[in-house]
Design a protein around this motif. Structure first.
Motif, PDB file in Angstrom:
ATOM      1  N   ALA A 152       4.321   6.186  -3.531  1.00 48.91           N
ATOM      2  CA  ALA A 152       4.550   4.780  -3.902  1.00 48.91           C
ATOM      3  C   ALA A 152       3.507   3.878  -3.242  1.00 48.91           C
ATOM      4  N   PRO A 153       2.234   3.957  -3.679  1.00 49.23           N
ATOM      5  CA  PRO A 153       1.174   3.177  -3.030  1.00 49.23           C
ATOM      6  C   PRO A 153       1.326   1.671  -3.191  1.00 49.23           C
ATOM      7  N   ASP A 154       2.128   1.244  -4.163  1.00 44.78           N
ATOM      8  CA  ASP A 154       2.360  -0.190  -4.338  1.00 44.78           C
ATOM      9  C   ASP A 154       3.387  -0.728  -3.344  1.00 44.78           C
ATOM     10  N   ARG A 155       4.220   0.157  -2.789  1.00 44.13           N
ATOM     11  CA  ARG A 155       5.279  -0.270  -1.865  1.00 44.13           C
ATOM     12  C   ARG A 155       4.946  -0.055  -0.396  1.00 44.13           C
ATOM     13  N   PHE A 156       4.012   0.882  -0.112  1.00 40.31           N
ATOM     14  CA  PHE A 156       3.738   1.248   1.281  1.00 40.31           C
ATOM     15  C   PHE A 156       2.236   1.340   1.529  1.00 40.31           C
ATOM     16  N   ARG A 157       1.852   1.066   2.794  1.00 41.93           N
ATOM     17  CA  ARG A 157       0.452   1.169   3.195  1.00 41.93           C
ATOM     18  C   ARG A 157       0.357   1.957   4.502  1.00 41.93           C
ATOM     19  N   ILE A 158      -0.786   2.562   4.739  1.00 44.78           N
ATOM     20  CA  ILE A 158      -1.046   3.256   5.995  1.00 44.78           C
ATOM     21  C   ILE A 158      -1.693   2.262   6.953  1.00 44.78           C
ATOM     22  N   ASP A 159      -1.051   2.035   8.094  1.00 43.50           N
ATOM     23  CA  ASP A 159      -1.610   1.155   9.121  1.00 43.50           C
ATOM     24  C   ASP A 159      -2.435   1.928  10.147  1.00 43.50           C
ATOM     25  N   GLN A 160      -2.009   3.153  10.447  1.00 39.76           N
ATOM     26  CA  GLN A 160      -2.770   3.990  11.375  1.00 39.76           C
ATOM     27  C   GLN A 160      -2.533   5.447  11.007  1.00 39.76           C
TER      28      GLN A 160
END
Length: 196
Positions: A152-160
Motif C-alpha cells: 500500500a504505497p499510497d498509505r505508508f512510507r519508509i522513514d528509515q
C-alpha cells in the motif's frame, strides 16, 4: 504411524519467527512438522515442558530469551543454533500523518534507531501486529516489514530503512544433547575471513 513433530514459536502468522521456523523445518526436511504460534514465550515454554510441543524456536535478541533460558534451564535444553536474516525492516509511517507522534515496535527491534522523536512508544507482540496497528490507524509509525509499503504505497512510507537483520536463532527441546566440547559449524562462512 509416527506423530508429527510440533514446533512452537512467536506468532502471528507472517512474523519473522513464523517465517524462520518454516525455513528451518524445510532446511531440516521435516515435511510433516506442525507449527504452533504463541503470543508469549512463557506460554510456549510451559507447553514444551508439558510435552505439548517438541521444540521451540526463539531469536536470541528477544527480550525474554535470557529469562526463558534461565527459568527453564533444568527442563529445557538448547539443541540447535543457526544464523538467519529477518524480513527487510524499516520505520514505516502513515502517509496521512505529517508529524508522527506514536511509534510501535516488537521489543527486540526497539534499539534499531533513535526513537526519541516519538513521544508515545508502544510495545507490540510482533512486527505483524505493528503492521496491523498501522493499517488500523492505532499509531502513526512502526518498525515492521517493508512489505507493508509494497502492498500500500499510497498509505505508508519508509522513514528509515534497516533492511534484513541477521540474528542468532536458538532451538530448544526437552532432551539434552550429549555435548562434551565445542560444537560448531566446521565450514561456516566466517572461516574465509580467518585466512584472508
Amino acid at each position: 504411524m509416527t506423530t508429527p513433530l510440533r514446533f512452537g514459536t512467536l506468532g502471528t502468522e507472517g512474523s519473522n519467527h513464523s517465517m524462520i521456523v518454516r525455513k528451518y523445518i524445510a532446511f531440516r526436511k521435516l515435511e510433516d512438522a506442525e507449527i504452533v504460534l504463541y503470543t508469549d514465550f512463557r506460554e510456549a515454554f510451559e507447553a514444551l515442558v508439558a510435552g505439548d510441543l517438541d521444540f521451540i524456536l526463539q531469536v536470541s535478541v528477544h527480550p525474554s530469551h535470557t529469562e526463558m533460558s534461565a527459568r527453564y534451564v533444568h527442563r529445557v535444553h538448547v539443541v540447535d543454533t543457526f544464523i538467519a536474516p529477518s524480513k527487510s525492516l524499516a520505520i514505516i509511517s502513515r502517509t496521512d500523518v505529517e508529524q508522527p507522534r506514536s511509534i510501535a515496535f516488537q521489543p527486540a527491534t526497539k534499539h534499531y534507531a533513535d526513537l526519541s522523536a516519538w513521544p508515545r512508544q508502544i510495545d507490540e507482540v510482533s512486527i505483524m501486529t505493528v503492521a496491523e496497528g498501522l493499517q488500523a490507524g492505532r499509531f502513526d509509525s512502526g518498525i515492521t516489514s517493508v512489505e507493508l509499503v509494497e502492498q500500500a504505497p499510497d498509505r505508508f512510507r519508509i522513514d528509515q530503512l534497516f533492511g534484513p537483520i541477521t540474528d542468532v536463532w536458538v532451538l530448544f527441546g526437552r532432551k539434552p544433547l550429549d555435548i562434551r566440547s565445542l560444537s560448531a559449524w566446521p565450514d561456516a562462512p566466517v572461516c574465509r575471513y580467518f585466512h584472508e
